[in-house]
Design a protein around this motif. Structure first.
Motif, PDB file in Angstrom:
ATOM      1  N   TRP A 175      -8.148   6.410   1.402  1.00 11.95           N
ATOM      2  CA  TRP A 175      -8.534   5.004   1.300  1.00 11.95           C
ATOM      3  C   TRP A 175      -8.916   4.604  -0.119  1.00 11.95           C
ATOM      4  CZ3 TRP A 175     -12.842   2.881  -0.706  1.00 11.95           C
ATOM      5  CH2 TRP A 175     -13.968   3.700  -0.868  1.00 11.95           C
ATOM      6  N   PRO A 198       0.825  -1.216   0.000  1.00  9.81           N
ATOM      7  CA  PRO A 198       0.000   0.000   0.000  1.00  9.81           C
ATOM      8  C   PRO A 198       0.855   1.259   0.000  1.00  9.81           C
ATOM      9  CG  PRO A 198      -0.726  -1.553   1.689  1.00  9.81           C
ATOM     10  CD  PRO A 198       0.581  -2.065   1.173  1.00  9.81           C
ATOM     11  N   SER A 228      -4.930  -6.396   4.568  1.00 13.89           N
ATOM     12  CA  SER A 228      -4.462  -5.064   4.198  1.00 13.89           C
ATOM     13  C   SER A 228      -5.592  -4.225   3.607  1.00 13.89           C
ATOM     14  CB  SER A 228      -3.319  -5.191   3.194  1.00 13.89           C
ATOM     15  OG  SER A 228      -2.982  -3.940   2.636  1.00 13.89           O
ATOM     16  N   ARG A 247      -4.072  -0.899  -4.858  1.00 19.86           N
ATOM     17  CA  ARG A 247      -3.778  -2.249  -4.361  1.00 19.86           C
ATOM     18  C   ARG A 247      -4.456  -3.310  -5.242  1.00 19.86           C
ATOM     19  NH1 ARG A 247      -0.186  -5.054  -1.239  1.00 19.86           N
ATOM     20  NH2 ARG A 247      -1.103  -6.160   0.516  1.00 19.86           N
ATOM     21  N   MET A 257      -7.519  -0.798   5.031  1.00 17.58           N
ATOM     22  CA  MET A 257      -7.664   0.472   4.324  1.00 17.58           C
ATOM     23  C   MET A 257      -9.081   1.024   4.488  1.00 17.58           C
ATOM     24  SD  MET A 257      -5.684  -0.384   0.766  1.00 17.58           S
ATOM     25  CE  MET A 257      -4.045  -1.100   0.799  1.00 17.58           C
ATOM     26  N   ALA A 299      -5.897   4.259  -2.331  1.00 18.63           N
ATOM     27  CA  ALA A 299      -5.060   3.155  -1.845  1.00 18.63           C
ATOM     28  C   ALA A 299      -5.661   1.808  -2.210  1.00 18.63           C
ATOM     29  CB  ALA A 299      -4.889   3.270  -0.331  1.00 18.63           C
TER      30      ALA A 299
END
Length: 240
Positions: free
Chosen positions: A81, A75, A122, A88, A126, A84
């Protein structure tokens, strides 16, 4: 007498070397042709040598999934968010597109491997860090489904073959019976390598759907959406 040149020492066999070789071999010959014997030949060892590092074919496949998922970019620190999560997921898609067999193997696993769990953790983090409740995050992850790992299962695997000028060949009787399907098929931009159907641009369609979902998630977050309130409004179901 000419002195003989000594052969360079072979790199010692390790789990990492076995998995890297298996990934490269599957990339080259396809996952269906991969076997422990074929992998041993590729590494120049006897098949029994592999079993010191992977107990069986299933462990080998699990390890190959771990290797591919390990290629996903970490990330970006400090990102909002939405950016990100998008980065990802698109990185996951790039990793899987680099290994066309990987999505099939991930679907075949009886449960997520540690690397897949870490990736999911992960992404969940986020959303939680972006102000999403546990309740909303739960439903967000269901909505994303396999998109979290960069792939989707399309409704149909193949479209009709192209006719003249690159457009799909639609028999007249089918066009008459299914006019709306035909209209879309004939109007779409076409790419011969697509799996979406009608030769559509796979990457564009993936990002289009992903962006719609992420925008929708943000609207729900801002509204303070909860599943209990939605259920009460719809008489017990999630669809009003």
């Amino acid at each position: 007498m000419t002195p003989q040149t000594e052969a360079a020492p072979r790199a010692p066999l390790s789990r990492g070397r076995v998995l890297s070789a298996a990934v490269a071999l599957a990339d080259g010959i396809g996952i269906e042709a991969l076997s422990m014997r074929r992998l041993a030949q590729e590494l120049g060892v006897v098949p029994m040598a592999l079993y010191k590092h992977v107990a069986n074919k299933e462990q080998l496949l699990d390890g190959m999934v771990e290797t591919v998922v390990g290629e996903i970019d970490p990330p970006a620190p400090g990102s909002h968010w939405q950016g990100a999560v998008r980065q990802r997921i698109l990185s996951a898609r790039a990793a899987l597109l680099g290994h066309p067999w990987a999505a099939q193997v991930i679907r075949s696993r009886t449960g997520p491997t540690p690397a897949v769990l870490a990736h999911m953790d992960s992404v969940i983090g986020m959303f939680r860090g972006g102000g999403f409740s546990v309740d909303l995050t739960h439903h967000v992850m269901h909505a994303l489904g396999s998109r979290v790992l960069g792939f989707t299962q399309e409704l149909f695997d193949a479209a009709p073959g192209p006719g003249p000028e690159g457009r799909p060949a639609v028999p007249p009787e089918a066009a008459a019976a299914y006019p709306h399907v035909t209209e879309l098929a004939m109007a779409a931009a076409h790419d011969g390598d697509s799996v979406v159907g009608g030769g559509c641009d796979d990457q564009f369609e993936f990002e289009f759907a992903l962006d719609l979902l992420l925008d929708g998630f943000e609207r729900l977050r801002q509204k303070g959406w909860t599943s209990s309130a939605r259920r009460s409004r719809s008489g017990g179901g999630l669809i009003a």
